[in-house]
Motif scaffolding. Sequence first.
Motif, PDB file in Angstrom:
ATOM      1  N   LEU A   1      26.335  32.931  41.354  1.00  0.00           N
ATOM      2  CA  LEU A   1      26.141  32.610  42.771  1.00  0.00           C
ATOM      3  C   LEU A   1      27.445  32.505  43.538  1.00  0.00           C
ATOM      4  N   ARG A   2      28.470  32.030  42.861  1.00  0.00           N
ATOM      5  CA  ARG A   2      29.697  31.686  43.572  1.00  0.00           C
ATOM      6  C   ARG A   2      30.533  32.911  43.952  1.00  0.00           C
ATOM      7  N   THR A   3      30.659  33.824  43.013  1.00  0.00           N
ATOM      8  CA  THR A   3      31.580  34.948  43.264  1.00  0.00           C
ATOM      9  C   THR A   3      30.972  36.312  42.956  1.00  0.00           C
ATOM     10  N   LEU A   4      31.532  37.317  43.631  1.00  0.00           N
ATOM     11  CA  LEU A   4      31.150  38.693  43.323  1.00  0.00           C
ATOM     12  C   LEU A   4      31.927  39.181  42.105  1.00  0.00           C
ATOM     13  N   ILE A   5      33.141  38.658  41.933  1.00  0.00           N
ATOM     14  CA  ILE A   5      34.004  39.149  40.868  1.00  0.00           C
ATOM     15  C   ILE A   5      33.901  38.275  39.613  1.00  0.00           C
ATOM     16  N   SER A   6      34.138  38.900  38.456  1.00  0.00           N
ATOM     17  CA  SER A   6      34.092  38.153  37.191  1.00  0.00           C
ATOM     18  C   SER A   6      35.361  37.313  37.043  1.00  0.00           C
ATOM     19  N   THR A   7      35.313  36.371  36.142  1.00  0.00           N
ATOM     20  CA  THR A   7      36.486  35.526  35.872  1.00  0.00           C
ATOM     21  C   THR A   7      37.683  36.374  35.456  1.00  0.00           C
ATOM     22  N   GLU A   8      37.421  37.412  34.640  1.00  0.00           N
ATOM     23  CA  GLU A   8      38.523  38.261  34.154  1.00  0.00           C
ATOM     24  C   GLU A   8      39.148  39.063  35.300  1.00  0.00           C
ATOM     25  N   VAL A   9      38.293  39.609  36.156  1.00  0.00           N
ATOM     26  CA  VAL A   9      38.821  40.382  37.290  1.00  0.00           C
ATOM     27  C   VAL A   9      39.572  39.449  38.243  1.00  0.00           C
TER      28      VAL A   9
ATOM     29  N   SER B   1      50.174  48.196  36.693  1.00  0.00           N
ATOM     30  CA  SER B   1      49.399  46.964  36.725  1.00  0.00           C
ATOM     31  C   SER B   1      48.089  47.143  37.502  1.00  0.00           C
ATOM     32  N   ILE B   2      48.158  47.882  38.598  1.00  0.00           N
ATOM     33  CA  ILE B   2      46.943  48.142  39.392  1.00  0.00           C
ATOM     34  C   ILE B   2      45.991  49.056  38.605  1.00  0.00           C
ATOM     35  N   ASN B   3      46.560  49.968  37.817  1.00  0.00           N
ATOM     36  CA  ASN B   3      45.719  50.822  36.962  1.00  0.00           C
ATOM     37  C   ASN B   3      44.982  50.006  35.908  1.00  0.00           C
ATOM     38  N   VAL B   4      45.666  49.021  35.339  1.00  0.00           N
ATOM     39  CA  VAL B   4      45.032  48.151  34.333  1.00  0.00           C
ATOM     40  C   VAL B   4      43.869  47.388  34.980  1.00  0.00           C
TER      41      VAL B   4
ATOM     42  N   ALA C   1      42.168  48.347  37.624  1.00  0.00           N
ATOM     43  CA  ALA C   1      41.091  49.314  37.891  1.00  0.00           C
ATOM     44  C   ALA C   1      40.317  49.640  36.616  1.00  0.00           C
ATOM     45  N   ASP C   2      41.032  49.798  35.485  1.00  0.00           N
ATOM     46  CA  ASP C   2      40.374  50.063  34.195  1.00  0.00           C
ATOM     47  C   ASP C   2      39.374  48.963  33.874  1.00  0.00           C
ATOM     48  N   LYS C   3      39.796  47.730  34.091  1.00  0.00           N
ATOM     49  CA  LYS C   3      38.928  46.578  33.815  1.00  0.00           C
ATOM     50  C   LYS C   3      37.683  46.636  34.716  1.00  0.00           C
ATOM     51  N   CYS C   4      37.882  46.974  35.969  1.00  0.00           N
ATOM     52  CA  CYS C   4      36.753  47.060  36.917  1.00  0.00           C
ATOM     53  C   CYS C   4      35.782  48.161  36.510  1.00  0.00           C
ATOM     54  N   PHE C   5      36.320  49.286  36.027  1.00  0.00           N
ATOM     55  CA  PHE C   5      35.445  50.373  35.570  1.00  0.00           C
ATOM     56  C   PHE C   5      34.620  49.920  34.376  1.00  0.00           C
TER      57      PHE C   5
ATOM     58  N   GLU D   1      36.486  50.074  44.831  1.00  0.00           N
ATOM     59  CA  GLU D   1      36.627  50.621  46.191  1.00  0.00           C
ATOM     60  C   GLU D   1      37.770  49.911  46.925  1.00  0.00           C
ATOM     61  N   PHE D   2      37.876  48.611  46.722  1.00  0.00           N
ATOM     62  CA  PHE D   2      38.970  47.844  47.331  1.00  0.00           C
ATOM     63  C   PHE D   2      40.331  48.349  46.834  1.00  0.00           C
ATOM     64  N   LEU D   3      40.393  48.673  45.545  1.00  0.00           N
ATOM     65  CA  LEU D   3      41.669  49.090  44.948  1.00  0.00           C
ATOM     66  C   LEU D   3      42.124  50.481  45.394  1.00  0.00           C
ATOM     67  N   ASN D   4      41.185  51.272  45.919  1.00  0.00           N
ATOM     68  CA  ASN D   4      41.553  52.639  46.314  1.00  0.00           C
ATOM     69  C   ASN D   4      42.702  52.677  47.310  1.00  0.00           C
ATOM     70  N   TRP D   5      42.724  51.733  48.226  1.00  0.00           N
ATOM     71  CA  TRP D   5      43.814  51.670  49.202  1.00  0.00           C
ATOM     72  C   TRP D   5      45.156  51.523  48.485  1.00  0.00           C
ATOM     73  N   PHE D   6      45.154  50.726  47.433  1.00  0.00           N
ATOM     74  CA  PHE D   6      46.404  50.460  46.704  1.00  0.00           C
ATOM     75  C   PHE D   6      46.856  51.669  45.878  1.00  0.00           C
ATOM     76  N   HIS D   7      45.891  52.420  45.340  1.00  0.00           N
ATOM     77  CA  HIS D   7      46.281  53.620  44.588  1.00  0.00           C
ATOM     78  C   HIS D   7      47.030  54.581  45.518  1.00  0.00           C
ATOM     79  N   LYS D   8      46.506  54.731  46.715  1.00  0.00           N
ATOM     80  CA  LYS D   8      47.148  55.630  47.682  1.00  0.00           C
ATOM     81  C   LYS D   8      48.507  55.058  48.109  1.00  0.00           C
ATOM     82  N   GLU D   9      48.555  53.777  48.314  1.00  0.00           N
ATOM     83  CA  GLU D   9      49.805  53.117  48.709  1.00  0.00           C
ATOM     84  C   GLU D   9      50.878  53.315  47.634  1.00  0.00           C
TER      85      GLU D   9
END
Length: 176
Positions: free
Chosen positions: A7-15, A109-112, A114-118, A127-135
Amino acid sequence: MKDLLRLRTLISTEVESLLNKQIKMESYNSAAYLAMASWCDRNGYDYSAGHFYKQAEDERAHMLRFFKYVCDMGGTAISPSLDNIPQEFNSFREVFEMALELEVKTTQSINVLADKCFKEKDHVTIEFLNWFHKEQREEEYVARRCLELFDVIGEEGTGRWEIDKAVAQVTYDSEG
Ligand SMILES: [Fe+2]
Ligand SMILES: [Fe+2]
């Protein structure tokens, strides 16, 4: 069922934990770039100082983007404490070597993350991370081009003075 009733979060503890790690890294990058700006400033490399002041601001904006995302998703964003910011450099070139090193580490680090999210099928964060890949494409490009100036122009004579001026001209056009 327990997992579905998160209920509290969309993201997992690990993410969430990896996002907080990234917040810290972006914050470190900002502080490191500020130290580079200071070094360039006091050694007479004004254009490079300007370049690094701007990088420091960009990194803070990156940090805030991650920070706000964690908060928006119902997580706990942690304001990071930092230490071991390098303040001294052995040479002008070493400053740019470190800048490239920071950017490569950040991309990895951002790739790691993203891997976890996949793995978790967390497509919202992907989808949020896509901006950072381009950056990161831009960040690594600029850092690499700046460092190449040391070989292209050469450091002899007025070389470092030329390099400093050329740093201000380095830009990345992702469409061109
Ligand atoms: Fe960044
Ligand atoms: Fe960066």
